[in-house]
Write a protein that holds these residues in place. Structure first.
Motif, PDB file in Angstrom:
ATOM      1  N   ASP A 165      51.068  17.734  -1.653  1.00  8.49           N
ATOM      2  CA  ASP A 165      49.798  18.146  -1.047  1.00  8.49           C
ATOM      3  C   ASP A 165      49.550  17.407   0.258  1.00  8.49           C
ATOM      4  OD1 ASP A 165      49.556  19.625  -3.402  1.00  8.49           O
ATOM      5  OD2 ASP A 165      48.565  17.965  -4.427  1.00  8.49           O
ATOM      6  N   TYR A 166      49.117  18.159   1.277  1.00  4.19           N
ATOM      7  CA  TYR A 166      48.936  17.537   2.584  1.00  4.19           C
ATOM      8  C   TYR A 166      47.682  18.026   3.293  1.00  4.19           C
ATOM      9  CZ  TYR A 166      51.208  21.765   4.597  1.00  4.19           C
ATOM     10  OH  TYR A 166      51.554  23.048   4.947  1.00  4.19           O
ATOM     11  N   ALA A 167      47.211  17.186   4.204  1.00  2.00           N
ATOM     12  CA  ALA A 167      46.042  17.533   5.010  1.00  2.00           C
ATOM     13  C   ALA A 167      46.466  17.644   6.466  1.00  2.00           C
ATOM     14  CB  ALA A 167      44.965  16.465   4.860  1.00  2.00           C
ATOM     15  N   VAL A 168      45.876  18.592   7.165  1.00  2.00           N
ATOM     16  CA  VAL A 168      46.135  18.800   8.589  1.00  2.00           C
ATOM     17  C   VAL A 168      44.841  18.481   9.332  1.00  2.00           C
ATOM     18  CG1 VAL A 168      46.640  20.556  10.326  1.00  2.00           C
ATOM     19  CG2 VAL A 168      47.898  20.560   8.160  1.00  2.00           C
ATOM     20  N   LYS A 194      35.507  10.952   8.836  1.00  2.00           N
ATOM     21  CA  LYS A 194      35.255  11.146   7.403  1.00  2.00           C
ATOM     22  C   LYS A 194      36.420  11.908   6.756  1.00  2.00           C
ATOM     23  CE  LYS A 194      32.340  12.503   3.741  1.00  2.00           C
ATOM     24  NZ  LYS A 194      31.442  13.467   3.148  1.00  2.00           N
ATOM     25  N   CYS A 207      38.721  10.747   3.642  1.00  2.00           N
ATOM     26  CA  CYS A 207      38.882  11.530   2.412  1.00  2.00           C
ATOM     27  C   CYS A 207      40.355  11.848   2.149  1.00  2.00           C
ATOM     28  CB  CYS A 207      38.089  12.834   2.504  1.00  2.00           C
ATOM     29  SG  CYS A 207      36.307  12.587   2.414  1.00  2.00           S
ATOM     30  N   GLY A 221      42.538  10.543  -1.052  1.00  2.00           N
ATOM     31  CA  GLY A 221      43.160  11.497  -1.964  1.00  2.00           C
ATOM     32  C   GLY A 221      44.678  11.414  -1.987  1.00  2.00           C
ATOM     33  N   PHE A 245      46.733  12.241   0.173  1.00  2.00           N
ATOM     34  CA  PHE A 245      47.386  13.365   0.852  1.00  2.00           C
ATOM     35  C   PHE A 245      48.397  12.842   1.868  1.00  2.00           C
ATOM     36  CE2 PHE A 245      43.458  15.577  -0.399  1.00  2.00           C
ATOM     37  CZ  PHE A 245      43.937  16.832  -0.723  1.00  2.00           C
ATOM     38  N   ALA A 304      43.308  21.357   4.024  1.00  2.00           N
ATOM     39  CA  ALA A 304      44.152  20.698   3.027  1.00  2.00           C
ATOM     40  C   ALA A 304      44.949  21.758   2.287  1.00  2.00           C
ATOM     41  CB  ALA A 304      43.286  19.917   2.049  1.00  2.00           C
ATOM     42  N   VAL A 305      46.181  21.426   1.961  1.00  2.00           N
ATOM     43  CA  VAL A 305      47.060  22.314   1.199  1.00  2.00           C
ATOM     44  C   VAL A 305      47.323  21.643  -0.144  1.00  2.00           C
ATOM     45  CG1 VAL A 305      49.392  23.273   1.112  1.00  2.00           C
ATOM     46  CG2 VAL A 305      48.127  23.285   3.276  1.00  2.00           C
ATOM     47  N   ILE A 306      46.960  22.319  -1.212  1.00  2.00           N
ATOM     48  CA  ILE A 306      47.076  21.737  -2.552  1.00  2.00           C
ATOM     49  C   ILE A 306      47.739  22.742  -3.489  1.00  2.00           C
ATOM     50  CG2 ILE A 306      45.776  20.796  -4.528  1.00  2.00           C
ATOM     51  CD1 ILE A 306      43.515  20.080  -2.565  1.00  2.00           C
ATOM     52  N   SER A 307      48.716  22.287  -4.256  1.00  2.00           N
ATOM     53  CA  SER A 307      49.305  23.141  -5.288  1.00  2.00           C
ATOM     54  C   SER A 307      48.633  22.844  -6.619  1.00  2.00           C
ATOM     55  CB  SER A 307      50.808  22.883  -5.400  1.00  2.00           C
ATOM     56  OG  SER A 307      51.294  23.472  -6.596  1.00  2.00           O
ATOM     57  N   ILE A 335      45.852  15.854  -9.059  1.00  2.00           N
ATOM     58  CA  ILE A 335      45.481  17.089  -8.355  1.00  2.00           C
ATOM     59  C   ILE A 335      43.953  17.220  -8.290  1.00  2.00           C
ATOM     60  CG2 ILE A 335      45.686  19.615  -8.352  1.00  2.00           C
ATOM     61  CD1 ILE A 335      48.363  19.245  -9.896  1.00  2.00           C
ATOM     62  N   LYS A 344      41.739  14.866  -8.336  1.00  2.00           N
ATOM     63  CA  LYS A 344      41.196  13.908  -7.365  1.00  2.00           C
ATOM     64  C   LYS A 344      41.379  14.444  -5.938  1.00  2.00           C
ATOM     65  CE  LYS A 344      40.775   9.363  -5.642  1.00  2.00           C
ATOM     66  NZ  LYS A 344      41.439   8.152  -5.195  1.00  2.00           N
ATOM     67  N   ARG A 345      42.532  15.048  -5.683  1.00  2.00           N
ATOM     68  CA  ARG A 345      42.768  15.592  -4.333  1.00  2.00           C
ATOM     69  C   ARG A 345      41.787  16.712  -4.007  1.00  2.00           C
ATOM     70  NH1 ARG A 345      49.243  15.205  -4.433  1.00  2.00           N
ATOM     71  NH2 ARG A 345      49.321  12.985  -3.980  1.00  2.00           N
ATOM     72  N   ILE A 346      41.540  17.581  -4.982  1.00  2.00           N
ATOM     73  CA  ILE A 346      40.577  18.665  -4.754  1.00  2.00           C
ATOM     74  C   ILE A 346      39.212  18.058  -4.427  1.00  2.00           C
ATOM     75  CG2 ILE A 346      39.392  20.652  -5.800  1.00  2.00           C
ATOM     76  CD1 ILE A 346      41.928  20.875  -7.654  1.00  2.00           C
ATOM     77  N   CYS A 394      38.529  15.067  -3.142  1.00  2.00           N
ATOM     78  CA  CYS A 394      38.533  14.443  -1.805  1.00  2.00           C
ATOM     79  C   CYS A 394      38.497  15.511  -0.703  1.00  2.00           C
ATOM     80  CB  CYS A 394      39.770  13.572  -1.631  1.00  2.00           C
ATOM     81  SG  CYS A 394      39.715  12.061  -2.609  1.00  2.00           S
ATOM     82  N   ALA A 395      39.275  16.578  -0.884  1.00  2.00           N
ATOM     83  CA  ALA A 395      39.316  17.638   0.135  1.00  2.00           C
ATOM     84  C   ALA A 395      37.952  18.314   0.246  1.00  2.00           C
ATOM     85  CB  ALA A 395      40.405  18.656  -0.198  1.00  2.00           C
ATOM     86  N   ALA A 398      35.030  16.936  -0.569  1.00  2.00           N
ATOM     87  CA  ALA A 398      34.106  15.951   0.001  1.00  2.00           C
ATOM     88  C   ALA A 398      34.264  15.864   1.522  1.00  2.00           C
ATOM     89  CB  ALA A 398      34.334  14.586  -0.639  1.00  2.00           C
TER      90      ALA A 398
END
Lengths: 246, 246
Positions: free
Chosen positions: A131-134, A149, A153, A157, A159, B133-136, B147, B149-151, B153-154, B156
């Motif tokens: 999972d990654y953030a852009v 912010k 985040c 997470g 990411f 954010a890209v999350i599987s 996963i 937690k990532r959702i 954070c994304a 938030a």
């Protein structure tokens, strides 16, 4: 009856002909008018000899969209060409917003391209396997507080973080601040990939870490990818494991 | 002297020939052996008539990589082909990890492709115009707690959120949980785009909102894009404004 115009918003990918999609080539061939920067137009020069070219090098985004819609409203097929994917910090949004604002009935097709994150990742190895953030560090259109912010985040997470527009002549401290925020959550040894001119002429690839990343050349042609807590370097490749070999 | 083998890890994009890059076509033409699923191989059938094909339909990821490296170590040029971008939940990581594990000296080149997030975005309009954010949601190789937690954070961070692998026969509740987490931070009216078979045959595009998203068909061929607090729908297009028309 007047022909209804059509706009292709085309991403040509990193800027090397080989990374263009067949669809982007087809759309360009089909178009009567091409709007775009000289640099991008150069790589498709042989395809556009008979076409009307509007070199928008010095024009602002909104102006470029206005011109594009003006031409399409005359019933023409118009391609507005930019690098990467037009849907990622590109022209897709501005064109669609302006088409709506003008209540225009021209048809718009977004032709996706390989975005810089994916191009840079391919040159680094496989850093984006999880999972990654852009995030864009350009605060021209976005409050810096909002961006900060988001970095916080994304770091919290775990990411992988891909930074677009990390630095320019007028934007120096943002990458320093970003690094500092990420350091709150990740070790100084966290793997970082820096790619300049990803998948196009003059490519430079560097794998370093969070501690030392600022020692390297970072500018507006650079993508910075900060690994998650599992990312590692091996044989000059940056890899984020997905868990196949646990 | 034995030829050193080479592996191309190729992303063909969404699965329609038109969305392939010139480089991916070139690499396939250059290869002696093609490893991949039947579905993906079908769209390049005319290019691979004289080549050795290893249809890996029933094989696991790691097995596919083993076969690929085995063939390359014989000195052959081998393409391992999959959809999207090989660097995004694809084969790039597993191939590189295994090459390292085996101390193999075969050369590996990752050939990027248009990933599903960008393909789906193009069909929806311009939803990814801001930080995303890209999350599987597949918890096969990743703990569901990570996963979740990532959702969180994304959500938030007001990221646009692109969900890969949102649902399958054995994975039903994850998309429900994801929606619930995002609802803590975003209004029920938040724009949501659902694209099945993005930019390939049988494409279905639906724009809805966070409240009603689960009423729509979501499966393993679907990408779900949840807008940020500024994303809106207009004329059947999903747009995240970047701030040009403030």
């Amino acid at each position: 009856m007047k022909n209804k115009g059509k706009i292709y918003v085309i991403g040509i990918g990193p800027g090397d002909r080989e990374q263009m999609s067949l669809m982007s080539l087809k759309a360009i061939k089909e178009s009567e008018v091409i709007v775009g920067y000289k640099t991008y137009i150069n790589i498709i020069e042989d395809l556009i000899k008979e076409k009307e070219i509007i070199n928008s090098g010095m024009k602002k985004e909104v102006e470029r969209c206005e011109i594009t819609i003006d031409e399409a409203e005359k019933g023409k097929i118009v391609s507005i060409v930019s690098s990467g994917d037009p849907g990622v910090y590109g022209m897709a949004g501005a064109v669609l917003e302006l088409v709506n604002k003008r209540n225009s009935d021209v048809e718009v097709e977004i032709v996706p391209g390989i975005t810089a994150a994916n191009a840079a990742a391919a040159s680094l190895g496989a850093p984006l396997m999880h999972d990654y953030a852009v995030i864009s560090l350009s605060d021209l259109l976005t409050d810096w507080e909002v961006i900060k912010k988001r970095i916080d985040c994304a770091a919290a997470g775990d990411f992988i973080i891909t930074l677009y527009n990390p630095k320019s002549k007028g934007r120096i401290t943002q990458i320093e601040d970003a690094r500092e925020i990420i350091m709150k959550y990740r070790k100084p040894s966290t793997t970082v990939g820096i790619v300049r001119n990803a998948k196009r002429e003059g490519e430079q690839v560097k794998i370093t870490n969070l501690e030392r990343m600022l020692e390297h050349n970072i500018d507006m042609f650079t993508i910075v990818i900060i690994g998650n807590s599992n990312t590692y370097e091996s044989n000059n490749m940056m890899i984020t494991p997905r868990g196949y070999f646990k």
